[in-house]
Design an enzyme around this catalytic site. Structure first.
Site, PDB file in Angstrom:
ATOM      1  N   TRP A 354      21.105 -10.252  -4.008  1.00 47.28           N
ATOM      2  CA  TRP A 354      21.052 -10.071  -5.304  1.00 47.28           C
ATOM      3  C   TRP A 354      20.388  -8.933  -5.978  1.00 47.28           C
ATOM      4  O   TRP A 354      19.787  -8.699  -6.989  1.00 47.28           O
ATOM      5  CB  TRP A 354      20.395 -11.283  -6.234  1.00 47.28           C
ATOM      6  CG  TRP A 354      18.727 -11.476  -5.780  1.00 47.28           C
ATOM      7  CD1 TRP A 354      18.251 -11.075  -4.615  1.00 47.28           C
ATOM      8  CD2 TRP A 354      17.701 -11.925  -6.595  1.00 47.28           C
ATOM      9  NE1 TRP A 354      16.956 -11.372  -4.641  1.00 47.28           N
ATOM     10  CE2 TRP A 354      16.519 -11.784  -5.729  1.00 47.28           C
ATOM     11  CE3 TRP A 354      17.723 -12.556  -7.909  1.00 47.28           C
ATOM     12  CZ2 TRP A 354      15.478 -12.383  -6.362  1.00 47.28           C
ATOM     13  CZ3 TRP A 354      16.624 -12.911  -8.400  1.00 47.28           C
ATOM     14  CH2 TRP A 354      15.599 -12.819  -7.701  1.00 47.28           C
ATOM     15  N   ASP A 355      20.239  -8.096  -4.882  1.00 45.19           N
ATOM     16  CA  ASP A 355      19.226  -6.693  -5.193  1.00 45.19           C
ATOM     17  C   ASP A 355      19.780  -5.782  -6.139  1.00 45.19           C
ATOM     18  O   ASP A 355      19.027  -5.146  -6.677  1.00 45.19           O
ATOM     19  CB  ASP A 355      18.964  -6.107  -3.684  1.00 45.19           C
ATOM     20  CG  ASP A 355      18.305  -6.955  -2.708  1.00 45.19           C
ATOM     21  OD1 ASP A 355      17.264  -6.808  -2.408  1.00 45.19           O
ATOM     22  OD2 ASP A 355      18.859  -7.832  -2.283  1.00 45.19           O
ATOM     23  N   GLU A 493      12.503 -19.264  -2.893  1.00 42.84           N
ATOM     24  CA  GLU A 493      13.241 -19.660  -1.495  1.00 42.84           C
ATOM     25  C   GLU A 493      12.363 -20.404  -0.507  1.00 42.84           C
ATOM     26  O   GLU A 493      12.825 -21.035   0.652  1.00 42.84           O
ATOM     27  CB  GLU A 493      13.398 -18.256  -0.642  1.00 42.84           C
ATOM     28  CG  GLU A 493      14.504 -17.112  -1.381  1.00 42.84           C
ATOM     29  CD  GLU A 493      14.912 -16.093  -0.513  1.00 42.84           C
ATOM     30  OE1 GLU A 493      16.073 -15.926  -0.373  1.00 42.84           O
ATOM     31  OE2 GLU A 493      13.740 -15.355  -0.068  1.00 42.84           O
ATOM     32  N   LYS A 613       7.129 -18.264  -2.376  1.00 47.63           N
ATOM     33  CA  LYS A 613       7.216 -17.070  -1.360  1.00 47.63           C
ATOM     34  C   LYS A 613       6.924 -15.799  -2.391  1.00 47.63           C
ATOM     35  O   LYS A 613       6.463 -14.538  -2.081  1.00 47.63           O
ATOM     36  CB  LYS A 613       8.458 -17.043  -0.677  1.00 47.63           C
ATOM     37  CG  LYS A 613       8.854 -15.668   0.016  1.00 47.63           C
ATOM     38  CD  LYS A 613      10.217 -16.004   0.707  1.00 47.63           C
ATOM     39  CE  LYS A 613      10.555 -14.607   1.398  1.00 47.63           C
ATOM     40  NZ  LYS A 613      11.927 -14.590   1.826  1.00 47.63           N
ATOM     41  N   GLN A 614       7.661 -15.973  -3.699  1.00 47.84           N
ATOM     42  CA  GLN A 614       7.707 -14.926  -4.507  1.00 47.84           C
ATOM     43  C   GLN A 614       7.851 -15.342  -6.065  1.00 47.84           C
ATOM     44  O   GLN A 614       7.996 -16.580  -6.271  1.00 47.84           O
ATOM     45  CB  GLN A 614       8.972 -13.952  -4.053  1.00 47.84           C
ATOM     46  CG  GLN A 614      10.196 -14.535  -4.209  1.00 47.84           C
ATOM     47  CD  GLN A 614      11.587 -13.797  -3.357  1.00 47.84           C
ATOM     48  OE1 GLN A 614      11.400 -13.847  -2.423  1.00 47.84           O
ATOM     49  NE2 GLN A 614      12.139 -13.300  -4.218  1.00 47.84           N
TER      50      GLN A 614
END
Length: 810
Positions: A354-355, A493, A613-614
């Site tokens: 998805w970057d 994630e 995680k983020q």
């Protein structure tokens, strides 16, 4: 070091793979890692050359399981050039490598302005002086199929000879990622070599399953006397030019190696080998190639002008350099997506995630033709996404979390935890929010460019099919009078299942649901504004039922968003998870960025804890302005004000390990508007993520392209509050003391080279002369028009302590 140069002093084997990634040179078509030319792949070095979109699929048996992976292919190593020394009439020394031979000096200089990498070393010659070596390389930006390596040898206080082998090495593996070592790694087969006259070598091969034909041709030229050579030495998997050069003190001898690379995926060629030989034969010499290469880069730097003072500006320019090497105007002619790790290494197998969500917002306003090509990559794979949805008994398009050559799901089914050595099931393919990212990119591109034709055709197809998928996935529950999206994984994630659950997936991930609602709203809006004939044609082509849009409208107002203790829940049930003893884990481990691996190695699972995680929920503050996000929540029937958002930010800030380079980026932007005093540390982390390799070794496997591009967008869009709308450029600047002055240029709907300058208390807009209409510029409290050839300076508020945290002031 200047704003335009980066230098690495000395030779550090432990840091070589990181330096090789950071010194990668590319042109959007192919890139080559910054390995020293005499090196071969191993634990220290990893030479690698990667052509955008060149993938191959291999089967492996791991831990008793058969797995299939598609990888971006490491192509033959064109850099190969090694030398050995003979002093006077003595014997030949061994072939030089810095791993086995002493060096008096060793330095790499990466020049961003000219996009060249120069290596300087001095090698002591036994019983005499030293051999000075200077090597300069480039991957040509004007002609994307060319590269060149020039090596200058100079004897210091001795006389003798050097023998040189310069060639092409087809005996290569995909060996950049050590944890993949148990997998099949030989991607190339059918290697053939040959010569074309005395000074050109060639090599052909093909990828073993995808059948892509690859051809390289190398021309070697010497500026100076030669005792022997260049003598071609063909081989089975390597071909060489061998030269013997006499050296006398103080007289440099230059060896120029020019290489051409073609594949069968290229357009306008009849055969890759013939094209490579023709191109390298006709190529100019080194000085001519340097001039045309530097001129091409000069044009790129002008289009992407960036002025940020200090260390931050230096790193931002470095990030821009690597973005343009991966996605240049040459990309506009290719069928490729946004590789998460650039063309710089083999981590993530070169896949597309998805970057682009972090990349296109920058490209849209500088290189819109590249953005359009990247969206075309997604449109060409729309049929595959529709087939994937149908196979899952869903309507519309279900795009894969990881994409490669043909649009099927490339996410691995198993992954290895390096800490425990165990292979674990991988459920990342449940990150269906990638579809919303694609829809968001379509909309943002069309808003920035005014490309109505794209919006009404390819863009409309993607947007509507993604909306259909969300509408079908959302299930109504009478008990809650809400629609729910179940069995997904969000951006975090870490969490891929409920504790003890037999099936993977989570319910009502807030980010997924809110962005799905946004997609449905945009699809409805698009259908309303389409010309009747376009709408009828679209509906007929994709079989859109007349009743579907009304269902979308209902779902876009009734999708469930969970809350707990006054904050937005990451997913339903998140607030019931256990709290982690963060201080204890920080005390026990040097880094807890990959907390999931730590807990699994301990026999535990991160699924049991409120630990991310983020950024997940906070990603909403990254994508949408406060006003837009407030409208979305209001449409869904939720009252989210400044207090709720501030509480949500604080809640997740304490519970995030920042195991992704994207995390600091998102937190920096969100905190700039919510908790300004803490924003800079996260912006710094995003800036330094790759240059300092803060994740402890991952950058050596490829740079993090989304994070690099995201820092550029953070300045261009985040700190200025820039929104490129249909009717105006809108600004809502955020005062951030550490970045109080900066400037950049952009393109917007026919206006090229618009300059934006931010200074304390003011915003300056310079519109170049053109035949375009005056540019409308909107701030929160006023709108002005700036005619071509005019400059407008707007007074904007400086930092106001009372506004800190008013994220939803709109």
């Amino acid at each position: 070091m200047s704003q335009w140069t980066w230098e690495w002093e000395g030779y550090d084997p432990a840091g070589e793979q990181l330096r090789e990634s950071l010194c990668t040179l590319g042109n959007g078509y192919f890139a080559t890692r910054g390995a020293v030319p005499e090196s071969r792949a191993g634990l220290v070095h990893c030479p690698g050359t990667y052509v955008a979109g060149c993938y191959n699929r291999l089967r492996s048996t791991v831990a008793g399981r058969e797995v299939v992976n598609e990888d971006l292919v490491n192509l033959p190593n064109w850099l190969l050039l090694r030398f050995r020394v003979r002093h006077a009439d003595g014997p030949w020394g061994s072939w030089f490598t810095p791993d086995r031979h002493p060096v008096l000096d060793h330095r790499h200089i990466l020049d961003l302005r000219s996009a060249t990498l120069t290596r300087i070393l001095r090698h002591p010659v036994a019983g005499a002086g030293a051999l000075a070596v200077e090597q300069t390389r480039l991957v040509h930006m004007a002609d994307p199929h060319l590269a060149v390596l020039r090596t200058v040898f100079t004897a210091e206080d001795w006389r003798g000879e050097i023998e040189i082998e310069s060639g092409l090495d087809g005996d290569v593996l995909n060996a950049n990622v050590h944890r993949y070592r148990a997998l099949e790694r030989r991607q190339l087969t059918g290697v053939r070599t040959g010569t074309q006259g005395p000074d050109v070598l060639w090599m052909t091969c093909r990828t073993s399953t995808s059948g892509v034909q690859v051809a390289m041709a190398a021309r070697t030229a010497v500026d100076g006397p030669t005792k022997a050579g260049p003598v071609p030495v063909p081989g089975r998997r390597r071909c060489l030019h061998r030269l013997v050069l006499p050296l006398i003190p103080g007289r440099p001898v230059t060896v120029e190696k020019t290489v051409a690379l073609h594949t069968s995926r290229d357009t306008a060629i009849s055969d890759p080998l013939g094209a490579a030989i023709d191109r390298v034969t006709a190529a100019a010499g080194f000085s001519g190639l340097v001039d045309s290469h530097a001129a091409a880069w000069g044009r790129l730097w002008r289009r992407a002008e960036l002025q940020v003072p200090g260390d931050a500006g230096r790193i931002l320019r470095f990030h821009l350099f690597h973005l343009l090497q991966t996605l240049s105007p040459h990309t506009a002619d290719l069928d490729v997506g946004v590789p998460a790790r650039g063309l710089h290494g083999e981590a993530y197998r070169g896949h597309v995630f998805w970057d682009e969500l972090f990349v296109l917002p920058y490209l849209n306003l500088h290189f819109p033709e590249v953005s359009r090509a990247l969206l075309d990559y997604r449109h060409r794979r729309l049929p595959a996404a529709c087939r994937a949805a149908a196979a899952a008994n869903r309507a519309g398009a279900m795009y894969p979390w990881q994409s490669g050559s043909d649009g099927r799901e490339e996410s691995q089914e198993w992954h290895q935890n390096p800490r425990s050595g165990r292979w674990l099931p991988d459920h990342s393919s449940l990150q269906h929010h990638v579809g919303s990212a694609i829809a968001y990119n379509v909309w943002q591109y069309c808003e920035a460019t005014g490309d109505t034709e794209y919006l009404h055709t390819k863009g409309a197809e993607m947007l509507v099919q993604i909306a259909r998928f969300w509408a079908d996935l959302a299930a109504y529950d009478r008990r809650t009078d809400r629609y729910h999206i179940r069995g997904v994984v969000g951006p975090d994630e870490y969490h891929d299942a409920y504790p003890g659950a037999a099936r993977p997936g989570l319910d009502d991930n807030a980010y997924t649901n809110v962005t799905a609602a946004w997609v449905l709203v945009r699809a409805l809006e698009l259908l309303r504004c389409l010309p009747a004939w376009r709408r009828d044609e679209l509906c007929d082509r994709i079989g859109l039922d007349a009743g579907e849009p009304s269902k979308w409208d209902e779902i876009s107002r009734r999708l469930s968003v969970p809350f707990h203790r006054g904050v937005i829940s990451q997913f339903d049930g998140y607030g019931d998870l256990a709290e982690l003893d963060w201080d204890a884990y920080r005390a026990r481990y040097d880094s807890i960025r990959r907390l999931d691996r730590i807990l699994e190695a301990e026999g535990d699972t991160v699924n049991r804890y409120q630990a991310s995680k983020q950024a997940d929920v906070l990603m909403l503050g990254h994508l949408f302005s406060a006003a837009a996000l407030g409208r979305l929540f209001a449409r869904l029937g939720y009252a989210v004000d400044d207090d709720v958002w501030r509480g949500t930010v604080a809640h997740y800030l304490r519970r995030t390990s920042h195991g992704s380079t994207l995390s600091g980026l998102v937190h920096g932007l969100v905190l700039a508007r919510a908790r300004r005093a803490e924003a800079w540390q996260y912006v710094q982390e995003a800036l330094e993520a790759d240059v300092a390799d803060i994740q402890g070794g991952t950058t050596g496997e490829g740079i993090h392209l989304g994070a690099m591009a995201g820092t550029l967008a953070l300045v261009q869009r985040g700190l200025t509050g820039l929104e490129a709308g249909e009717d105006a450029l809108r600004f809502d600047p955020v005062p951030l003391p550490a970045l109080s002055e900066y400037g950049f240029s952009l393109r917007y709907r026919g206006h090229g080279g618009v300059r934006v300058r931010r200074r304390t208390g003011e915003l300056e807009i310079v519109v170049p002369e053109s035949e375009e209409k005056p540019l409308r510029v909107a701030l929160a409290d006023r709108t002005v028009t700036v005619a071509p050839g005019e400059t407008c300076t707007l007074v904007v508020p400086t930092a106001d302590p009372r506004s800190a945290g008013r994220a939803f002031s709109g």
